[in-house]
Design a protein around this motif. Structure first.
Motif, PDB file in Angstrom:
ATOM      1  N   LEU A  49       0.826  -1.210   0.000  1.00 19.32           N
ATOM      2  CA  LEU A  49       0.000   0.000   0.000  1.00 19.32           C
ATOM      3  C   LEU A  49       0.863   1.264   0.000  1.00 19.32           C
ATOM      4  O   LEU A  49       0.422   2.316  -0.489  1.00 19.32           O
ATOM      5  CB  LEU A  49      -0.957  -0.013   1.201  1.00 19.32           C
ATOM      6  CG  LEU A  49      -2.100  -1.024   1.097  1.00 19.32           C
ATOM      7  CD1 LEU A  49      -3.010  -0.954   2.326  1.00 19.32           C
ATOM      8  CD2 LEU A  49      -2.925  -0.784  -0.169  1.00 19.32           C
ATOM      9  N   SER A  50       2.081   1.149   0.528  1.00 22.50           N
ATOM     10  CA  SER A  50       3.018   2.282   0.416  1.00 22.50           C
ATOM     11  C   SER A  50       3.361   2.522  -1.052  1.00 22.50           C
ATOM     12  O   SER A  50       3.427   3.676  -1.514  1.00 22.50           O
ATOM     13  CB  SER A  50       4.297   1.997   1.211  1.00 22.50           C
ATOM     14  OG  SER A  50       4.006   1.821   2.572  1.00 22.50           O
ATOM     15  N   VAL A  51       3.583   1.431  -1.777  1.00 20.75           N
ATOM     16  CA  VAL A  51       3.862   1.552  -3.214  1.00 20.75           C
ATOM     17  C   VAL A  51       2.652   2.145  -3.939  1.00 20.75           C
ATOM     18  O   VAL A  51       2.778   3.063  -4.767  1.00 20.75           O
ATOM     19  CB  VAL A  51       4.206   0.163  -3.809  1.00 20.75           C
ATOM     20  CG1 VAL A  51       4.285   0.237  -5.333  1.00 20.75           C
ATOM     21  CG2 VAL A  51       5.520  -0.343  -3.239  1.00 20.75           C
ATOM     22  N   ALA A  52       1.455   1.644  -3.607  1.00 15.60           N
ATOM     23  CA  ALA A  52       0.241   2.138  -4.265  1.00 15.60           C
ATOM     24  C   ALA A  52       0.047   3.628  -4.000  1.00 15.60           C
ATOM     25  O   ALA A  52      -0.250   4.408  -4.924  1.00 15.60           O
ATOM     26  CB  ALA A  52      -0.967   1.344  -3.771  1.00 15.60           C
ATOM     27  N   SER A  53       0.232   4.040  -2.761  1.00 18.73           N
ATOM     28  CA  SER A  53       0.068   5.460  -2.420  1.00 18.73           C
ATOM     29  C   SER A  53       1.146   6.298  -3.098  1.00 18.73           C
ATOM     30  O   SER A  53       0.878   7.405  -3.592  1.00 18.73           O
ATOM     31  CB  SER A  53       0.141   5.644  -0.897  1.00 18.73           C
ATOM     32  OG  SER A  53      -0.850   4.868  -0.261  1.00 18.73           O
ATOM     33  N   GLY A  54       2.377   5.775  -3.110  1.00 13.49           N
ATOM     34  CA  GLY A  54       3.481   6.505  -3.749  1.00 13.49           C
ATOM     35  C   GLY A  54       3.244   6.733  -5.235  1.00 13.49           C
ATOM     36  O   GLY A  54       3.523   7.816  -5.758  1.00 13.49           O
ATOM     37  N   THR A  55       2.708   5.728  -5.914  1.00 12.21           N
ATOM     38  CA  THR A  55       2.466   5.900  -7.355  1.00 12.21           C
ATOM     39  C   THR A  55       1.341   6.913  -7.617  1.00 12.21           C
ATOM     40  O   THR A  55       1.385   7.639  -8.610  1.00 12.21           O
ATOM     41  CB  THR A  55       2.104   4.556  -8.016  1.00 12.21           C
ATOM     42  OG1 THR A  55       0.948   4.009  -7.377  1.00 12.21           O
ATOM     43  CG2 THR A  55       3.246   3.574  -7.938  1.00 12.21           C
ATOM     44  N   LEU A  56       0.360   6.959  -6.724  1.00 11.82           N
ATOM     45  CA  LEU A  56      -0.709   7.955  -6.907  1.00 11.82           C
ATOM     46  C   LEU A  56      -0.170   9.370  -6.703  1.00 11.82           C
ATOM     47  O   LEU A  56      -0.491  10.297  -7.470  1.00 11.82           O
ATOM     48  CB  LEU A  56      -1.856   7.666  -5.927  1.00 11.82           C
ATOM     49  CG  LEU A  56      -3.122   8.502  -6.125  1.00 11.82           C
ATOM     50  CD1 LEU A  56      -3.688   8.322  -7.532  1.00 11.82           C
ATOM     51  CD2 LEU A  56      -4.180   8.158  -5.086  1.00 11.82           C
ATOM     52  N   ILE A  57       0.674   9.535  -5.688  1.00 13.94           N
ATOM     53  CA  ILE A  57       1.293  10.854  -5.480  1.00 13.94           C
ATOM     54  C   ILE A  57       2.170  11.215  -6.680  1.00 13.94           C
ATOM     55  O   ILE A  57       2.181  12.362  -7.152  1.00 13.94           O
ATOM     56  CB  ILE A  57       2.110  10.846  -4.165  1.00 13.94           C
ATOM     57  CG1 ILE A  57       1.170  10.720  -2.971  1.00 13.94           C
ATOM     58  CG2 ILE A  57       2.951  12.113  -4.046  1.00 13.94           C
ATOM     59  CD1 ILE A  57       1.870  10.520  -1.641  1.00 13.94           C
ATOM     60  N   HIS A  58       2.896  10.219  -7.189  1.00 18.48           N
ATOM     61  CA  HIS A  58       3.735  10.456  -8.374  1.00 18.48           C
ATOM     62  C   HIS A  58       2.877  10.902  -9.561  1.00 18.48           C
ATOM     63  O   HIS A  58       3.266  11.803 -10.331  1.00 18.48           O
ATOM     64  CB  HIS A  58       4.497   9.176  -8.732  1.00 18.48           C
ATOM     65  CG  HIS A  58       5.292   9.281  -9.991  1.00 18.48           C
ATOM     66  ND1 HIS A  58       4.802   8.875 -11.230  1.00 18.48           N
ATOM     67  CD2 HIS A  58       6.546   9.771 -10.233  1.00 18.48           C
ATOM     68  CE1 HIS A  58       5.705   9.098 -12.151  1.00 18.48           C
ATOM     69  NE2 HIS A  58       6.785   9.630 -11.571  1.00 18.48           N
ATOM     70  N   ALA A  59       1.689  10.289  -9.717  1.00 15.94           N
ATOM     71  CA  ALA A  59       0.798  10.687 -10.821  1.00 15.94           C
ATOM     72  C   ALA A  59       0.377  12.139 -10.686  1.00 15.94           C
ATOM     73  O   ALA A  59       0.290  12.873 -11.684  1.00 15.94           O
ATOM     74  CB  ALA A  59      -0.429   9.769 -10.838  1.00 15.94           C
ATOM     75  N   PHE A  60       0.133  12.583  -9.451  1.00 20.88           N
ATOM     76  CA  PHE A  60      -0.221  13.997  -9.242  1.00 20.88           C
ATOM     77  C   PHE A  60       0.967  14.895  -9.564  1.00 20.88           C
ATOM     78  O   PHE A  60       0.832  15.915 -10.253  1.00 20.88           O
ATOM     79  CB  PHE A  60      -0.658  14.217  -7.785  1.00 20.88           C
ATOM     80  CG  PHE A  60      -2.111  13.951  -7.540  1.00 20.88           C
ATOM     81  CD1 PHE A  60      -3.081  14.848  -7.969  1.00 20.88           C
ATOM     82  CD2 PHE A  60      -2.520  12.813  -6.885  1.00 20.88           C
ATOM     83  CE1 PHE A  60      -4.431  14.621  -7.751  1.00 20.88           C
ATOM     84  CE2 PHE A  60      -3.870  12.567  -6.647  1.00 20.88           C
ATOM     85  CZ  PHE A  60      -4.817  13.472  -7.081  1.00 20.88           C
ATOM     86  N   MET A  61       2.144  14.529  -9.076  1.00 21.47           N
ATOM     87  CA  MET A  61       3.318  15.394  -9.253  1.00 21.47           C
ATOM     88  C   MET A  61       3.732  15.493 -10.719  1.00 21.47           C
ATOM     89  O   MET A  61       4.310  16.498 -11.147  1.00 21.47           O
ATOM     90  CB  MET A  61       4.486  14.868  -8.414  1.00 21.47           C
ATOM     91  CG  MET A  61       4.242  14.872  -6.915  1.00 21.47           C
ATOM     92  SD  MET A  61       3.858  16.508  -6.256  1.00 21.47           S
ATOM     93  CE  MET A  61       5.416  17.352  -6.486  1.00 21.47           C
TER      94      MET A  61
END
Length: 654
Positions: free
Chosen positions: A50-62
């Motif tokens: 879930l850390s990976v999942a959350s990180g990729t979503l933040i990356h998509a925003f950035m």
């Protein structure tokens, strides 16, 4: 591609949460600990995934990846980086993922921290928390996926809701979720203790800091929300009994009751069933808050979603949890009889009992005021609003009773309070409370509730000072060389007690702020043109000019005002009316000047053609004390968090 990685990681996390839930039960049935260890490692893996999942979503925003529907709906090319990084929880889908990620983090910490000390309960703890995680991951992946793609890909996003483009959005939701999710761990320990038949004191000792941490985070989240509403919504206040505000307040009330009642169980082995009831209720109210915000049943500035399917899922999930939890409690209630009974009516146990009853009645009052309009609309198709008149009339007397108990608790004895001791402990505080009447009248306080509150503040403040003074005196007699070192040693020795007293002092400071800002607020609503003046109790405000301001993704009409106080102090105020590039909605940005005794608060309203602009100017006495009180509460809670498990041994020896 990265968003697919995140999506697959979330799916794997869902599968592993099933493993976390099932394998410990296999271990119990087969007697092989290896299966329980599989559940534990699954919990660690769920957190990493879930850390990976959350990180990729933040990356998509950035990276402005507008091929992701959630990113396209909640960001834009012009959104500042500060909000891009935190837009993950700016909408329904991402905030649910944050909920699940925080849950997985707490489970991983609990599985690591308590593995050796709670080997009997751990399989059930892993199973119960795995079930909660599974429920939320099903909601995330099946009904509210933040990983959904969008085609054709837009050139720009819709942008984040303007009201959320504020530092308040960065801090308020995470702290609130830390509180909601944090209560899941004590809940799981309580259920495991019930199921294994070990519901004595151990689960209380193991989860005391978990509960205090969750309570501190929830308190901080509520205060952040109140401060955000104060400066962002432009109505001069900070709490409107909004249904979603109430949703966060209810678990706070029952969580506060639980923090007090566990002291009776630790000391006197009483209230065992009651404590289990309270922690189950607290976690259930956290789920209820999630349902109210995300089901679409409420109209609120906080409401996230309007999808009935999501609401039905959360409601069904909550119903299953409630049936399971209270079913187990009823099943095991006979085995949880108290080892002691109350020896007298006047004793510290009674104080805690009434404290709990006041808090529970307060929670029921808020629950009824929140759900009654919904029930009436569902059953009779009639719309009613339950607002501040109801809550102030019903809730304030309950809280005044609670404050009185807050003053009595520290000085009254366990088991039985002798008449002479009562006179010795409460004569001076009682007299000081009476002195509060002329003091209140001299300060211009005339409302009965406000006068009573001033009396209670003096009463509670003096009982706490007496308690500290006696503690220092005892240390000096025991050999300490000076009062300061005696005080420091006393606090260091019993952080939980003095942390709690510090929290009480913070609540008193907040109460003073409630009286000042609630009873003495002054408001002037005027239409002004450059050169016009308005007077506001000791202040003269002059409108100098209007001009346009441009920054990042918004344009604003800004009023420049010059304020002069009677003593010659001058200030400059800049209230704005903002229009964001991608939104039609305008937002108000209040200009606030903070002082120790008062706030000067000016809001720019609508333009009146041919006449000027509407200006609303407030003078809010003592409102800063609400925020000062919250800092003191946080300091007290942090101090209490440092108290380790050795506290019980110290008490047993004393």
């Amino acid at each position: 591609m990265w968003i697919e990685v995140g999506h697959y990681a979330a799916i794997l996390a869902l599968l592993l949460s099933i493993t976390q839930m099932v394998t410990p039960m296999v271990g119990i049935r087969s007697g092989q600990m290896a299966w329980v260890r599989v559940g534990r490692y699954s919990a660690f893996a769920v957190f990493l995934l879930l850390s990976v999942a959350s990180g990729t979503l933040i990356h998509a925003f950035m990276s402005h990846d507008f091929s992701v529907l959630y990113v396209a709906r909640n960001s834009s090319l012009s959104l500042p980086s500060f909000y891009l990084a935190t837009a993950m929880w700016g909408g329904h889908e991402g905030s649910l993922l944050l909920w699940a990620w925080l849950m997985s983090f707490f489970i991983a910490v609990a599985a690591w921290r308590h593995w050796n000390t709670h080997s009997v309960s751990m399989p059930w703890i892993l199973t119960i928390l795995g079930a909660v995680t599974l429920g939320f991951l099903c909601l995330v992946l099946l009904l509210s996926s933040p990983f959904e793609r969008l085609f054709p890909i837009p050139m720009d996003g819709r942008d984040l809701n303007p009201l959320l483009q504020d530092p308040g959005m960065v801090f308020h939701p995470p702290f609130l979720y830390l509180g909601y999710v944090g209560f899941a761990v004590p809940y799981a320990f309580a259920m495991a203790a019930l199921i294994t038949g070990q519901a004595k004191d151990e689960w209380i000792l193991a989860t005391r800091r978990w509960t205090l941490f969750a309570w501190t985070m929830l308190t901080t989240g509520i205060v952040f929300g109140a401060y955000w509403a104060y400066y962002e919504l432009g109505w001069g206040g900070y709490w409107a009994w909004d249904p979603v505000e109430n949703a966060s307040f209810m678990p706070w009330l029952t969580g506060t009751a639980f923090l007090h009642s566990i002291m009776v169980q630790e000391r006197r082995q009483m209230f065992k069933v009651w404590n289990l009831f309270l922690i189950i209720t607290t976690f259930s109210l956290s789920l209820l808050g999630t349902f109210l915000v995300r089901s679409g049943v409420l109209s609120s500035v906080h409401a996230f979603a309007t999808d009935p399917g999501r609401g039905m899922f959360i409601l069904s999930f909550m119903a299953v949890m409630l049936l399971f939890s209270f079913g187990v409690l009823v099943w095991r209630a006979d085995a949880l009889k108290a080892e002691n009974r109350m020896d007298a009516v006047v004793c510290r146990e009674s104080t805690f009992l009434f404290n709990n009853l006041f808090l529970l009645v307060g929670a029921i009052t808020v629950l009824l005021g929140t759900l009654y309009p919904l029930a009436l609309e569902a059953l009779m198709d009639a719309k009613v609003t339950v607002g501040p008149p109801y809550f102030n009339k019903v809730f304030v007397p309950i809280m005044l009773g609670l404050l009185i108990l807050m003053g009595i608790g520290p000085l009254i004895s366990w088991r039985r309070a002798a008449q002479g001791q009562l006179k010795k402990n409460f004569l001076v505080p009682g007299l000081l409370a009476l002195v509060g009447i002329p003091i209140a009248l001299l300060l211009g306080v005339q409302h009965p509730y406000a006068i009573v509150t001033v009396m209670i503040i003096l009463f509670v403040g003096s009982t706490h000072l007496i308690d500290v003074q006696r503690g220092v005196a005892a240390r000096l007699q025991a050999g300490s060389h000076n009062p300061i070192s005696a005080f420091v040693k006393m606090v260091a020795r019993n952080k939980r007690r003095y942390g709690g007293l510090t929290v009480h002092i913070g609540i008193l400071v907040m109460c003073a702020g409630f009286i000042g800002s609630g009873m003495f607020q002054e408001v002037q609503t005027v239409i002004m043109q450059p050169g016009d003046k308005v007077r506001l109790s000791g202040w003269e405000l002059t409108l100098e000019k209007y001009h346009q301001v441009r920054k990042d993704n918004w344009t604003a009409t800004e009023a420049v005002m010059h304020g002069v106080r009677e003593d010659g102090l001058t200030v400059s105020l800049h209230p704005q009316k903002r229009k964001y590039d991608n939104h039609e909605m305008e937002t108000t940005e209040a200009s606030i000047i903070n002082f120790f005794w008062e706030d000067l608060y000016v809001v720019l309203g609508d333009r009146i053609p041919g006449k000027g602009w509407a200006i609303k100017a407030y003078r809010n006495p003592l409102i800063s004390w609400v925020w000062y009180g919250s800092f003191i509460i946080a300091a007290g809670a942090i101090l209490a968090l440092f108290q380790g498990r050795r506290f019980k041994r110290i008490q047993g020896a004393s």
